[in-house]
Scaffold this active site. Structure first.
Site, mmCIF file in Angstrom:
data_model
loop_
_atom_site.group_PDB
_atom_site.id
_atom_site.type_symbol
_atom_site.label_atom_id
_atom_site.label_comp_id
_atom_site.label_asym_id
_atom_site.label_seq_id
_atom_site.Cartn_x
_atom_site.Cartn_y
_atom_site.Cartn_z
ATOM 1 N N ASN A 174 -20.694 25.917 -11.409
ATOM 2 C CA ASN A 174 -20.900 24.548 -11.721
ATOM 3 C C ASN A 174 -20.085 23.573 -10.942
ATOM 4 O O ASN A 174 -19.092 23.847 -10.142
ATOM 5 C CB ASN A 174 -21.212 24.208 -13.300
ATOM 6 C CG ASN A 174 -19.666 24.364 -14.038
ATOM 7 O OD1 ASN A 174 -18.630 24.151 -13.477
ATOM 8 N ND2 ASN A 174 -19.721 24.545 -15.048
ATOM 9 N N LYS B 267 -1.371 23.812 -37.786
ATOM 10 C CA LYS B 267 -0.922 22.404 -37.779
ATOM 11 C C LYS B 267 -2.354 21.564 -37.347
ATOM 12 O O LYS B 267 -2.946 22.372 -36.456
ATOM 13 C CB LYS B 267 0.292 22.031 -36.934
ATOM 14 C CG LYS B 267 1.749 22.374 -37.403
ATOM 15 C CD LYS B 267 2.554 22.297 -36.138
ATOM 16 C CE LYS B 267 3.165 20.809 -36.247
ATOM 17 N NZ LYS B 267 3.920 20.372 -35.344
ATOM 18 N N TYR C 249 -27.698 26.072 -11.194
ATOM 19 C CA TYR C 249 -26.381 26.485 -10.837
ATOM 20 C C TYR C 249 -26.146 26.543 -9.343
ATOM 21 O O TYR C 249 -27.275 26.781 -8.652
ATOM 22 C CB TYR C 249 -25.858 27.722 -11.489
ATOM 23 C CG TYR C 249 -25.550 27.624 -12.846
ATOM 24 C CD1 TYR C 249 -24.072 27.345 -13.239
ATOM 25 C CD2 TYR C 249 -26.377 27.741 -13.879
ATOM 26 C CE1 TYR C 249 -23.870 27.098 -14.787
ATOM 27 C CE2 TYR C 249 -25.989 27.505 -15.353
ATOM 28 C CZ TYR C 249 -24.658 27.550 -15.794
ATOM 29 O OH TYR C 249 -24.652 27.266 -16.906
ATOM 30 N N LYS D 32 -32.726 21.984 -17.156
ATOM 31 C CA LYS D 32 -31.376 21.218 -16.811
ATOM 32 C C LYS D 32 -31.033 21.824 -15.531
ATOM 33 O O LYS D 32 -31.057 23.061 -15.207
ATOM 34 C CB LYS D 32 -30.714 21.263 -18.013
ATOM 35 C CG LYS D 32 -29.161 20.737 -17.446
ATOM 36 C CD LYS D 32 -28.133 20.515 -18.824
ATOM 37 C CE LYS D 32 -27.699 21.880 -19.121
ATOM 38 N NZ LYS D 32 -26.544 21.619 -19.916
ATOM 39 N N MET D 33 -30.126 21.119 -14.461
ATOM 40 C CA MET D 33 -29.486 21.718 -13.380
ATOM 41 C C MET D 33 -28.122 21.078 -13.133
ATOM 42 O O MET D 33 -27.875 20.110 -13.756
ATOM 43 C CB MET D 33 -30.629 20.965 -12.009
ATOM 44 C CG MET D 33 -30.377 19.773 -11.825
ATOM 45 S SD MET D 33 -31.332 19.286 -10.404
ATOM 46 C CE MET D 33 -30.224 19.743 -9.140
ATOM 47 N N LYS D 34 -27.360 22.009 -12.602
ATOM 48 C CA LYS D 34 -25.859 21.308 -12.345
ATOM 49 C C LYS D 34 -25.707 20.431 -11.216
ATOM 50 O O LYS D 34 -26.590 20.627 -10.106
ATOM 51 C CB LYS D 34 -24.989 22.550 -11.823
ATOM 52 C CG LYS D 34 -25.020 23.547 -13.220
ATOM 53 C CD LYS D 34 -24.453 22.894 -14.419
ATOM 54 C CE LYS D 34 -24.180 23.976 -15.428
ATOM 55 N NZ LYS D 34 -23.722 23.276 -16.747
ATOM 56 N N ASP E 294 -26.416 17.645 -15.247
ATOM 57 C CA ASP E 294 -25.059 18.164 -15.815
ATOM 58 C C ASP E 294 -23.732 18.217 -14.727
ATOM 59 O O ASP E 294 -23.941 18.957 -13.805
ATOM 60 C CB ASP E 294 -25.327 19.457 -16.510
ATOM 61 C CG ASP E 294 -23.938 19.698 -17.394
ATOM 62 O OD1 ASP E 294 -22.951 19.051 -17.300
ATOM 63 O OD2 ASP E 294 -24.058 20.922 -17.948
ATOM 64 N N ASN F 172 -20.489 18.617 -15.847
ATOM 65 C CA ASN F 172 -19.422 19.199 -16.496
ATOM 66 C C ASN F 172 -18.004 18.642 -16.261
ATOM 67 O O ASN F 172 -16.924 19.241 -15.987
ATOM 68 C CB ASN F 172 -19.504 20.663 -15.487
ATOM 69 C CG ASN F 172 -20.567 21.482 -16.196
ATOM 70 O OD1 ASN F 172 -21.541 21.683 -15.207
ATOM 71 N ND2 ASN F 172 -20.396 22.101 -17.211
ATOM 72 N N GLU G 204 -25.341 14.325 -18.138
ATOM 73 C CA GLU G 204 -24.694 15.066 -18.956
ATOM 74 C C GLU G 204 -23.097 15.046 -18.564
ATOM 75 O O GLU G 204 -22.948 15.663 -17.351
ATOM 76 C CB GLU G 204 -25.127 16.369 -19.215
ATOM 77 C CG GLU G 204 -24.366 17.260 -20.379
ATOM 78 C CD GLU G 204 -25.276 18.391 -20.529
ATOM 79 O OE1 GLU G 204 -24.354 19.742 -20.810
ATOM 80 O OE2 GLU G 204 -26.254 18.499 -20.507
ATOM 81 N N ASP H 22 -20.546 22.417 -29.908
ATOM 82 C CA ASP H 22 -21.259 23.640 -29.764
ATOM 83 C C ASP H 22 -20.489 24.353 -31.086
ATOM 84 O O ASP H 22 -19.227 24.606 -31.123
ATOM 85 C CB ASP H 22 -20.830 24.623 -28.704
ATOM 86 C CG ASP H 22 -21.405 26.006 -28.649
ATOM 87 O OD1 ASP H 22 -21.521 26.241 -29.565
ATOM 88 O OD2 ASP H 22 -21.294 26.396 -27.439
ATOM 89 N N HIS I 211 -24.650 22.820 -27.416
ATOM 90 C CA HIS I 211 -24.347 23.704 -26.188
ATOM 91 C C HIS I 211 -24.448 25.212 -26.639
ATOM 92 O O HIS I 211 -24.246 25.711 -27.785
ATOM 93 C CB HIS I 211 -23.240 23.286 -25.585
ATOM 94 C CG HIS I 211 -22.411 24.178 -24.390
ATOM 95 N ND1 HIS I 211 -21.697 25.369 -25.043
ATOM 96 C CD2 HIS I 211 -22.596 24.470 -23.308
ATOM 97 C CE1 HIS I 211 -21.304 26.116 -23.964
ATOM 98 N NE2 HIS I 211 -21.693 25.486 -22.872
ATOM 99 N N SER J 99 -30.895 26.480 -23.862
ATOM 100 C CA SER J 99 -31.348 27.943 -23.762
ATOM 101 C C SER J 99 -30.895 28.216 -22.477
ATOM 102 O O SER J 99 -31.034 27.664 -21.320
ATOM 103 C CB SER J 99 -32.863 28.110 -23.829
ATOM 104 O OG SER J 99 -33.493 29.231 -23.404
ATOM 105 N N TYR J 100 -30.504 29.690 -22.042
ATOM 106 C CA TYR J 100 -30.013 30.272 -20.872
ATOM 107 C C TYR J 100 -31.226 31.261 -20.630
ATOM 108 O O TYR J 100 -30.856 32.570 -21.067
ATOM 109 C CB TYR J 100 -28.909 30.634 -20.958
ATOM 110 C CG TYR J 100 -27.908 29.505 -20.951
ATOM 111 C CD1 TYR J 100 -27.422 28.520 -19.810
ATOM 112 C CD2 TYR J 100 -26.900 29.484 -21.899
ATOM 113 C CE1 TYR J 100 -26.614 27.678 -20.024
ATOM 114 C CE2 TYR J 100 -26.228 28.463 -22.402
ATOM 115 C CZ TYR J 100 -25.852 27.693 -21.119
ATOM 116 O OH TYR J 100 -24.798 26.690 -21.243
#
Length: 389
Positions: free
Chosen positions: A19, A99, A154, A180-182, A212, A214, A238, A291, A321, A341-342
């Site tokens: 990506n 912590k 990708y 969706k595309m990168k 997207d 990233n 995105e 996620d 995600h 979904s992938y």
């Protein structure tokens, strides 16, 4: 119901894809099995879990801190009133002496175990996880189907526009209507050509395409890109800037009228609250992608949903995600807006049960106890050795 063993292994999901920020040439995931002494239908109940793509296997954290704490907990301290393991109490045992703050890789390790604990609980009750969640948190109201979109596009060595279009056509052929595309790795002009190529496959309908970044862009780059793609009317834009830069998100939201999506790299309800308070996001159009597998699991995700409600956000604005069955069960059981979904990448961890068809970007849930990993043959083949060891 007592835990008798916890086993883990690291599995590779490496590939040549990239990506705008990372490649996946060395990507790994942790897989765990939480074995219990409860027997249902002649077999011990075993909860299974793994972490989503994009974060490496947290085996060190699992073995050094979180698995030992869970095994050391007194059985009565992690059981509910029904005598079954309570994921909320188990979560508290795992987080003992941790912590506040620092919601990074430890959230992934806890999320792996949390997934397995919810899988075990649903199996102990003999119901799918989505049904357990709907009964417990929505008065039995589960969505009939979940909206899903195909994530791909990708950057890949030697992959030109024709190959990109063929990939997107293959998603349409498998029942997806939204893809969706990168973007963000190549100059703007090249990405615009890639976007227009995909739109040609989608009949020019920008509402069926998500892009997207990233988190790659500076604010100036994000504004420039947003202005360039605004005429396409995309489904969403995105993670345009660094996920922790709330001010940049807020500034971009003043210049981009379309839907923004972000949140997959925020791992706690506190981080989610900061994004909602200071990120300028709009509850009538923007999408939140936290996620649960990466952010301390479902126990913490329930806290995140409560934070969102208190700030006027509907769970329908959440589209997690990860593209995994855990988030899909949560989407159906808790009434989220959908799930990633992938279809082709991160196998066998991406995708859903083998017998679940995608129709107009929607899927129905199988009636399989637990999360349903056993209904996905390639994934269960990875998990089965841990279950039977």
């Amino acid at each position: 119901m007592r835990i008798t063993a916890i086993r883990d292994v690291v599995a590779p999901i490496k590939s040549d894809i990239a990506n705008a920020w990372i490649d996946f040439s060395t990507m790994t995931v942790s897989v765990v099995a939480v074995v219990t002494d409860l027997v249902v239908d002649g077999r011990p109940v075993v909860g299974l879990g793994f972490n989503s793509n994009g974060r490496y296997a947290p085996q060190g954290l699992l073995r050094e801190r979180f698995i030992p704490r869970l095994l050391a907990a007194a059985p009565e301290d992690i059981q509910g009133e029904d005598g079954l393991i309570d994921p909320h109490r188990a979560w508290a045992a795992m987080m003992k002496n941790e912590k506040p703050g620092g919601h990074g890789e430890r959230s992934v390790a806890v999320g792996v175990l949390d997934m397995a604990l919810w899988d075990a609980l649903a199996k102990a009750k003999g119901v799918p996880l989505w049904r357990l969640l709907a009964d417990r948190y929505r008065g039995g109201d589960a969505d009939a189907r979940a909206w899903v979109y195909a994530a791909g596009g990708y950057y890949y060595p030697g992959k030109g526009l024709d190959a990109l279009k063929d990939e997107m056509r293959s998603y349409l052929d498998r029942g997806y209507s939204t893809v969706k595309m990168k973007v963000g790795l190549v100059p703007l002009e090249e990405d615009i050509a890639r976007i227009e190529a995909v739109l040609s496959v989608l009949g020019g309908d920008g509402s069926r395409l998500c892009v997207d970044v990233n988190g790659r862009f500076t604010l100036e780059e994000a504004i420039r890109f947003g202005r360039a793609v605004a005429p396409y009317g995309l489904r969403w834009y995105e993670e345009p800037v660094d996920p922790l830069d709330c001010l940049a998100h807020a500034a971009l939201a003043t210049t981009y009228d379309g839907s923004l999506a972000t949140g997959e790299n925020l791992f706690s309800h506190q981080d989610a609250r900061n994004l909602i308070r200071h990120g300028g996001l709009r509850p009538d159009r923007d999408i939140l992608q936290f996620d649960p597998a990466l952010s301390y699991g479902l126990v913490e995700y329930l806290r995140t949903l409560e934070v969102l409600r208190s700030h006027g956000w509907s769970p329908r604005r959440c589209v997690p995600h990860g593209g995994h069955q855990f988030a899909l069960n949560i989407a159906v059981g808790l009434g989220l807006g959908g799930n990633e979904s992938y279809p082709d990448v991160f196998a066998p961890f991406g995708g859903f049960a083998d017998a679940v068809p995608v129709e107009d970007s929607r899927v129905a849930m199988p009636d399989v106890p637990g999360i349903g990993f056993e209904a996905k043959n390639a994934l269960y083949a990875v998990m089965r050795p841990l279950e039977r060891e």
